[in-house]
Motif scaffolding. Structure first.
Motif, PDB file in Angstrom:
ATOM      1  N   SER A  76       0.834  -1.202   0.000  1.00 53.08           N
ATOM      2  CA  SER A  76       0.000   0.000   0.000  1.00 53.08           C
ATOM      3  C   SER A  76       0.867   1.251   0.000  1.00 53.08           C
ATOM      4  CB  SER A  76      -0.889   0.001   1.245  1.00 53.08           C
ATOM      5  OG  SER A  76      -0.086   0.168   2.399  1.00 53.08           O
ATOM      6  N   LEU A  77       0.232   2.367  -0.286  1.00 53.78           N
ATOM      7  CA  LEU A  77       0.928   3.655  -0.221  1.00 53.78           C
ATOM      8  C   LEU A  77       1.441   3.928   1.189  1.00 53.78           C
ATOM      9  CD1 LEU A  77      -1.246   5.930  -2.519  1.00 53.78           C
ATOM     10  CD2 LEU A  77       1.178   5.441  -2.778  1.00 53.78           C
ATOM     11  N   GLU A  78       0.760   3.408   2.198  1.00 55.00           N
ATOM     12  CA  GLU A  78       1.215   3.581   3.580  1.00 55.00           C
ATOM     13  C   GLU A  78       2.579   2.924   3.779  1.00 55.00           C
ATOM     14  OE1 GLU A  78      -2.023   2.450   2.886  1.00 55.00           O
ATOM     15  OE2 GLU A  78      -2.794   4.482   3.172  1.00 55.00           O
ATOM     16  N   THR A  79       2.809   1.800   3.113  1.00 54.91           N
ATOM     17  CA  THR A  79       4.115   1.142   3.193  1.00 54.91           C
ATOM     18  C   THR A  79       5.185   2.038   2.600  1.00 54.91           C
ATOM     19  OG1 THR A  79       3.033  -1.009   2.969  1.00 54.91           O
ATOM     20  CG2 THR A  79       5.406  -0.939   2.598  1.00 54.91           C
ATOM     21  N   LEU A  80       4.881   2.646   1.491  1.00 59.19           N
ATOM     22  CA  LEU A  80       5.820   3.575   0.856  1.00 59.19           C
ATOM     23  C   LEU A  80       6.141   4.725   1.800  1.00 59.19           C
ATOM     24  CD1 LEU A  80       7.360   4.512  -1.711  1.00 59.19           C
ATOM     25  CD2 LEU A  80       5.234   5.610  -2.438  1.00 59.19           C
ATOM     26  N   ALA A  81       5.122   5.260   2.442  1.00 59.78           N
ATOM     27  CA  ALA A  81       5.301   6.392   3.352  1.00 59.78           C
ATOM     28  C   ALA A  81       6.076   6.012   4.602  1.00 59.78           C
ATOM     29  CB  ALA A  81       3.947   6.974   3.731  1.00 59.78           C
ATOM     30  N   SER A  82       6.085   4.740   4.956  1.00 58.85           N
ATOM     31  CA  SER A  82       6.758   4.310   6.184  1.00 58.85           C
ATOM     32  C   SER A  82       8.266   4.130   6.028  1.00 58.85           C
ATOM     33  CB  SER A  82       6.140   3.001   6.688  1.00 58.85           C
ATOM     34  OG  SER A  82       6.531   1.915   5.862  1.00 58.85           O
ATOM     35  N   VAL A  83       8.768   4.247   4.807  1.00 60.13           N
ATOM     36  CA  VAL A  83      10.214   4.070   4.584  1.00 60.13           C
ATOM     37  C   VAL A  83      10.953   5.281   5.131  1.00 60.13           C
ATOM     38  CG1 VAL A  83      12.018   3.811   2.839  1.00 60.13           C
ATOM     39  CG2 VAL A  83       9.820   2.636   2.554  1.00 60.13           C
ATOM     40  N   GLY A 135      -1.053  -0.991  -7.760  1.00 54.35           N
ATOM     41  CA  GLY A 135      -0.892  -2.300  -7.130  1.00 54.35           C
ATOM     42  C   GLY A 135       0.223  -3.117  -7.741  1.00 54.35           C
ATOM     43  N   LEU A 136       1.224  -2.451  -8.292  1.00 57.36           N
ATOM     44  CA  LEU A 136       2.328  -3.153  -8.955  1.00 57.36           C
ATOM     45  C   LEU A 136       3.437  -3.594  -8.007  1.00 57.36           C
ATOM     46  CD1 LEU A 136       2.806  -0.867 -12.081  1.00 57.36           C
ATOM     47  CD2 LEU A 136       1.775  -3.139 -12.024  1.00 57.36           C
ATOM     48  N   VAL A 137       3.653  -2.868  -6.914  1.00 55.58           N
ATOM     49  CA  VAL A 137       4.807  -3.135  -6.052  1.00 55.58           C
ATOM     50  C   VAL A 137       4.454  -4.218  -5.039  1.00 55.58           C
ATOM     51  CG1 VAL A 137       6.511  -2.149  -4.470  1.00 55.58           C
ATOM     52  CG2 VAL A 137       5.617  -0.777  -6.380  1.00 55.58           C
ATOM     53  N   ALA A 138       5.250  -5.277  -5.047  1.00 55.22           N
ATOM     54  CA  ALA A 138       5.026  -6.415  -4.158  1.00 55.22           C
ATOM     55  C   ALA A 138       5.970  -6.417  -2.956  1.00 55.22           C
ATOM     56  CB  ALA A 138       5.197  -7.721  -4.924  1.00 55.22           C
ATOM     57  N   ARG A 139       7.147  -5.796  -3.114  1.00 51.87           N
ATOM     58  CA  ARG A 139       8.130  -5.842  -2.019  1.00 51.87           C
ATOM     59  C   ARG A 139       9.104  -4.682  -2.155  1.00 51.87           C
ATOM     60  NH1 ARG A 139      10.848  -9.956  -3.337  1.00 51.87           N
ATOM     61  NH2 ARG A 139      12.873  -9.025  -3.610  1.00 51.87           N
TER      62      ARG A 139
END
Length: 157
Positions: free
Chosen positions: A26-33, A144-148
């Motif tokens: 999710s975008l939240e995962t991106l923001a958590s980096v 929804g392309l990024v898996a990891r």
């Protein structure tokens, strides 16, 4: 070449639909980096993604044939088309600009965010490449392309 590319287009849609399942971040995962990790962050994509270079207008010709409409005239040039299966299990596609094509290819090859930005800088020195690359990433997450995500400091999501 046009008829072959229309067939390749249709095959890519089928491949996206039939691809294995996989996680989608999710975008939240991106923001958590953490900001200090960004230069070394690399990406893995959902199993359904595929990027094709097709004759210009192949998508329009496919859509016209599918809808029983008159085929548009053959165009000169090339289109870069990204295919994937969306979170609602629909085969999706969109055209990508040459810069995004380069970023996708490099990201899929395991290049880090910093390496992708460096390559984009060579592509168009007048642009703020970290902003451009960030816009690409936001779109990839929205699609929804990024898996990891992973980084040299051992962070993996």
């Amino acid at each position: 070449m046009q008829a072959i590319d229309v067939a390749r287009f249709e095959r890519a849609l089928a491949n996206a639909f039939d691809a294995a399942d996989g996680p989608r971040l999710s975008l939240e995962t991106l923001a958590s980096v953490d900001a200090t990790s960004w230069p070394t962050v690399s990406f893995a994509f959902h199993p359904s993604w595929e990027l094709l270079d097709l004759a210009a207008g192949a998508a329009a010709r496919y859509e016209a044939a599918r809808d029983g409409e008159e085929l548009p005239p053959i165009e000169a040039g090339e289109d870069h088309v990204l295919f994937w299966r969306s979170a609602d299990s629909q085969s999706s596609y969109r055209m990508v600009a040459p810069e995004e094509r380069l970023a996708l290819i490099e990201a899929a090859a395991g290049k880090s965010f910093a390496e992708i930005c460096s390559l984009l800088q060579f592509f168009d020195p007048s642009e703020n490449t970290s902003v451009v690359a960030g816009q690409f990433l936001a779109q990839w997450f929205a699609d929804g392309l990024v898996a990891r995500l992973s980084s040299e400091d051992g962070v993996s999501r």
